[in-house]
Every structure is written in C-alpha cells, then in structure tokens.
Scaffold this motif. Structure first.
Motif, PDB file in Angstrom:
ATOM      1  N   LEU A 109       0.820  -1.209   0.000  1.00 45.05           N
ATOM      2  CA  LEU A 109       0.000   0.000   0.000  1.00 45.05           C
ATOM      3  C   LEU A 109       0.853   1.257   0.000  1.00 45.05           C
ATOM      4  O   LEU A 109       0.564   2.217  -0.732  1.00 45.05           O
ATOM      5  N   LEU A 110       1.913   1.260   0.780  1.00 45.22           N
ATOM      6  CA  LEU A 110       2.800   2.424   0.818  1.00 45.22           C
ATOM      7  C   LEU A 110       3.438   2.663  -0.547  1.00 45.22           C
ATOM      8  O   LEU A 110       3.542   3.792  -1.021  1.00 45.22           O
ATOM      9  N   GLU A 111       3.856   1.580  -1.207  1.00 43.88           N
ATOM     10  CA  GLU A 111       4.494   1.707  -2.512  1.00 43.88           C
ATOM     11  C   GLU A 111       3.497   2.106  -3.592  1.00 43.88           C
ATOM     12  O   GLU A 111       3.823   2.847  -4.520  1.00 43.88           O
ATOM     13  N   ALA A 112       2.272   1.615  -3.481  1.00 45.29           N
ATOM     14  CA  ALA A 112       1.259   1.893  -4.509  1.00 45.29           C
ATOM     15  C   ALA A 112       0.702   3.307  -4.410  1.00 45.29           C
ATOM     16  O   ALA A 112       0.394   3.923  -5.430  1.00 45.29           O
ATOM     17  N   ILE A 113       0.578   3.832  -3.201  1.00 49.62           N
ATOM     18  CA  ILE A 113      -0.075   5.121  -3.007  1.00 49.62           C
ATOM     19  C   ILE A 113       0.911   6.277  -2.946  1.00 49.62           C
ATOM     20  O   ILE A 113       0.659   7.353  -3.462  1.00 49.62           O
ATOM     21  N   TRP A 114       2.056   6.051  -2.317  1.00 51.15           N
ATOM     22  CA  TRP A 114       3.069   7.091  -2.236  1.00 51.15           C
ATOM     23  C   TRP A 114       4.218   6.726  -3.152  1.00 51.15           C
ATOM     24  O   TRP A 114       4.692   5.588  -3.159  1.00 51.15           O
ATOM     25  N   ASP A 115       4.700   7.687  -3.951  1.00 53.60           N
ATOM     26  CA  ASP A 115       5.765   7.422  -4.909  1.00 53.60           C
ATOM     27  C   ASP A 115       6.972   6.802  -4.217  1.00 53.60           C
ATOM     28  O   ASP A 115       7.369   7.215  -3.126  1.00 53.60           O
ATOM     29  N   ILE A 116       7.593   5.853  -4.903  1.00 52.74           N
ATOM     30  CA  ILE A 116       8.756   5.182  -4.316  1.00 52.74           C
ATOM     31  C   ILE A 116       9.936   6.136  -4.167  1.00 52.74           C
ATOM     32  O   ILE A 116      10.826   5.903  -3.359  1.00 52.74           O
ATOM     33  N   ASP A 117       9.953   7.227  -4.953  1.00 55.15           N
ATOM     34  CA  ASP A 117      11.051   8.180  -4.841  1.00 55.15           C
ATOM     35  C   ASP A 117      10.628   9.421  -4.050  1.00 55.15           C
ATOM     36  O   ASP A 117      11.292  10.442  -4.046  1.00 55.15           O
ATOM     37  N   GLY A 118       9.484   9.334  -3.371  1.00 59.49           N
ATOM     38  CA  GLY A 118       8.984  10.471  -2.600  1.00 59.49           C
ATOM     39  C   GLY A 118       9.522  10.474  -1.187  1.00 59.49           C
ATOM     40  O   GLY A 118      10.449   9.744  -0.832  1.00 59.49           O
ATOM     41  N   ASN A 119       8.926  11.313  -0.353  1.00 64.66           N
ATOM     42  CA  ASN A 119       9.364  11.397   1.039  1.00 64.66           C
ATOM     43  C   ASN A 119       9.028  10.121   1.800  1.00 64.66           C
ATOM     44  O   ASN A 119       8.090   9.416   1.456  1.00 64.66           O
ATOM     45  N   PHE A 120       9.792   9.861   2.849  1.00 62.43           N
ATOM     46  CA  PHE A 120       9.536   8.675   3.660  1.00 62.43           C
ATOM     47  C   PHE A 120       8.155   8.766   4.293  1.00 62.43           C
ATOM     48  O   PHE A 120       7.754   9.790   4.822  1.00 62.43           O
ATOM     49  N   VAL A 121       7.425   7.696   4.198  1.00 58.93           N
ATOM     50  CA  VAL A 121       6.087   7.623   4.789  1.00 58.93           C
ATOM     51  C   VAL A 121       6.052   6.413   5.714  1.00 58.93           C
ATOM     52  O   VAL A 121       6.363   5.295   5.296  1.00 58.93           O
ATOM     53  N   ASP A 122       5.676   6.615   6.966  1.00 56.20           N
ATOM     54  CA  ASP A 122       5.691   5.496   7.900  1.00 56.20           C
ATOM     55  C   ASP A 122       4.316   4.832   7.969  1.00 56.20           C
ATOM     56  O   ASP A 122       3.332   5.299   7.390  1.00 56.20           O
ATOM     57  N   GLU A 123       4.262   3.716   8.671  1.00 62.61           N
ATOM     58  CA  GLU A 123       3.034   2.938   8.756  1.00 62.61           C
ATOM     59  C   GLU A 123       1.933   3.700   9.487  1.00 62.61           C
ATOM     60  O   GLU A 123       0.746   3.468   9.237  1.00 62.61           O
ATOM     61  N   ASN A 124       2.312   4.611  10.385  1.00 58.67           N
ATOM     62  CA  ASN A 124       1.313   5.378  11.110  1.00 58.67           C
ATOM     63  C   ASN A 124       0.521   6.274  10.160  1.00 58.67           C
ATOM     64  O   ASN A 124      -0.697   6.445  10.305  1.00 58.67           O
ATOM     65  N   THR A 125       1.210   6.835   9.153  1.00 57.20           N
ATOM     66  CA  THR A 125       0.528   7.662   8.154  1.00 57.20           C
ATOM     67  C   THR A 125      -0.500   6.833   7.405  1.00 57.20           C
ATOM     68  O   THR A 125      -1.617   7.284   7.144  1.00 57.20           O
ATOM     69  N   LEU A 126      -0.133   5.611   7.054  1.00 61.60           N
ATOM     70  CA  LEU A 126      -1.068   4.718   6.371  1.00 61.60           C
ATOM     71  C   LEU A 126      -2.259   4.414   7.271  1.00 61.60           C
ATOM     72  O   LEU A 126      -3.416   4.478   6.825  1.00 61.60           O
ATOM     73  N   ALA A 127      -1.996   4.103   8.532  1.00 68.25           N
ATOM     74  CA  ALA A 127      -3.072   3.772   9.462  1.00 68.25           C
ATOM     75  C   ALA A 127      -4.041   4.933   9.626  1.00 68.25           C
ATOM     76  O   ALA A 127      -5.261   4.744   9.692  1.00 68.25           O
ATOM     77  N   VAL A 128      -3.522   6.155   9.677  1.00 66.26           N
ATOM     78  CA  VAL A 128      -4.374   7.340   9.815  1.00 66.26           C
ATOM     79  C   VAL A 128      -5.274   7.495   8.587  1.00 66.26           C
ATOM     80  O   VAL A 128      -6.475   7.769   8.700  1.00 66.26           O
ATOM     81  N   ASN A 129      -4.705   7.300   7.392  1.00 72.40           N
ATOM     82  CA  ASN A 129      -5.496   7.415   6.169  1.00 72.40           C
ATOM     83  C   ASN A 129      -6.550   6.312   6.075  1.00 72.40           C
ATOM     84  O   ASN A 129      -7.672   6.559   5.623  1.00 72.40           O
ATOM     85  N   ILE A 130      -6.203   5.105   6.520  1.00 73.90           N
ATOM     86  CA  ILE A 130      -7.176   4.006   6.536  1.00 73.90           C
ATOM     87  C   ILE A 130      -8.325   4.345   7.489  1.00 73.90           C
ATOM     88  O   ILE A 130      -9.506   4.152   7.158  1.00 73.90           O
ATOM     89  N   ARG A 131      -7.988   4.859   8.668  1.00 75.80           N
ATOM     90  CA  ARG A 131      -9.026   5.207   9.651  1.00 75.80           C
ATOM     91  C   ARG A 131      -9.961   6.279   9.101  1.00 75.80           C
ATOM     92  O   ARG A 131     -11.187   6.159   9.214  1.00 75.80           O
ATOM     93  N   ARG A 132      -9.394   7.307   8.469  1.00 75.00           N
ATOM     94  CA  ARG A 132     -10.225   8.385   7.928  1.00 75.00           C
ATOM     95  C   ARG A 132     -11.096   7.894   6.774  1.00 75.00           C
ATOM     96  O   ARG A 132     -12.250   8.312   6.639  1.00 75.00           O
TER      97      ARG A 132
END
Length: 231
Positions: A176-199
C-alpha cells in the motif's frame, strides 16, 4: 481501466519501478525478465500494450516485435539504451509504435502510455465500479456512497481506488505504501497509512468500529472484503 500491459525488462529494479508507476495509473502489469517468459505471458493474457527492451538475455526484442507483428497490431513501445538513429530505425522497421531511450522519466513514460492508449481506444470509457453502496466514477474521478458524493482527500481516494481494483486480496502495508506514495517520494511510515485508513473508514463505513468493506488482517495487512463489479 482493465487494459493489460506486458513489460519485458531484465533489470529487476527498473522493472519494479515501471510496474509500480503504471499500476498507479490504473493498468494491470504482466512482467517478464526475458523474451521466453514474455511470450508465455502474451499467450496467456489479453495484452493491450507491450513495453519491451531490445537487448535481453535470451535474444533481441526486435525479433520478438517482428514475431508479434505477424499476428497482432497490439501497441508496442521499445524502451532501450540503444540510442543511435540506426537503432531507432531498426525498432520502427520491426513494427514498434514508439521508441524511448534510457535513461528516462517514469512520469514521461506514464504520460506516453496514457496518450497512446487513448489514441488506440478512443471509444472506450471507464466504467463505474460498484461494491455494495460504494461507486467509483473514474470518468469524474469521484466516489459515491448510496448515491451521495463523498469528500475524500487525494490519498484516501487513491487508497479506495487501489483496494477496489484489488478486491478480496490481502494487501500488505508495504504494498500500500508503494502503490499510493511514490517510491522516490518522502519517507512515509506505517502510522501515516493507518491514519489514512481510519479516515477512509469513517467516510465509507456505516460503523467504522465494525467495518464491512475495509478490514484489517492481523499481521498481514488489509483487505477489501466485498466483490467489485462493473454494471
């Protein structure tokens, strides 16, 4: 969008990067490291577009293109380090629709693929995808629930589209992190994913505490529990 792209590229990291980029554009990718595997995939799937290197471990992409041209007018794009005028002429003479040289921009490649697909399939419109009370409207780039438009952030919408394009399939957090956030973009942690899933759940679920669409699979990732259909 259900058009399939066959990517034949022996560089694993490049193959992965192209696959991720074009998957985010809505395409289904069949990938191969050599011509033999590529031909097998071509025979097994209904391919709409081929991206092929020329210098491959088991032969020349030129010969592959010539063989395909004897039976199909599928779109073919050569993606190669061979950059002389003579190389390009050989590519076009073999039947290629277009020719790109390495190094290249993934964004430019995606734009070229989109443009060529639109020219080849101008009459086709993206279909509404339904799952329960949720409707994806690709032509409008919007989402409805029970007939009412939802207000989603860009990442929430990307997540929803990705889940509904892969229903009843467990998707790991890394996928999910690779599909939604560019692989060459800023670091995105699992907490960011969890927040977006919750919303996202708060907007699509009748009861976010007991989700019926988007569920967590402990230790594995997330799954879109319902089927998705085109009317």
């Amino acid at each position: 969008m259900d058009k399939k792209i066959l990517l034949i590229e022996d560089d694993e990291s490049l193959r992965r990067a192209i696959s991720l980029k074009l998957s985010k554009e809505g395409y289904t990718l069949c990938t191969a490291p050599d011509l033999k595997t590529g031909m097998e995939l071509y025979r097994e799937h209904r391919i709409s577009f081929i991206i092929c290197d020329i210098s491959l471990p088991d032969g020349s992409g030129l010969d592959f293109c010539t063989a395909i041209r004897q039976e199909s007018d599928v779109v073919i794009l050569f993606l190669t380090a061979l950059d002389t005028e003579a190389d390009m002429i050989k590519g076009y003479n073999a039947g290629a629709d277009d020719y790109m040289t390495k190094p290249f921009s993934l964004t430019v490649l995606a734009s070229k693929v989109n443009a060529m697909m639109k020219r080849r399939f101008p009459e086709e419109k993206a279909s509404v995808i339904r799952s329960g009370q949720i409707e994806l409207l690709p032509d409008e780039n919007r989402v409805k629930k029970s007939g009412t438009y939802l207000t989603l952030s860009a990442n929430e919408q990307k997540l929803l589209f990705y889940f509904m394009q892969n229903p009843r399939r467990i998707l790991s957090k890394n996928q999910l992190l690779e599909a939604i956030w560019d692989i060459d973009g800023n670091f995105v942690d699992e907490n960011t994913l969890a927040v977006n899933i919750r919303r996202l759940r708060e907007k699509i679920e009748d009861d976010p505490s007991n989700p019926s669409y988007l569920k967590n699979v402990r230790g594995l990732g997330y799954i879109w529990e319902r089927t998705c259909e085109k009317p």
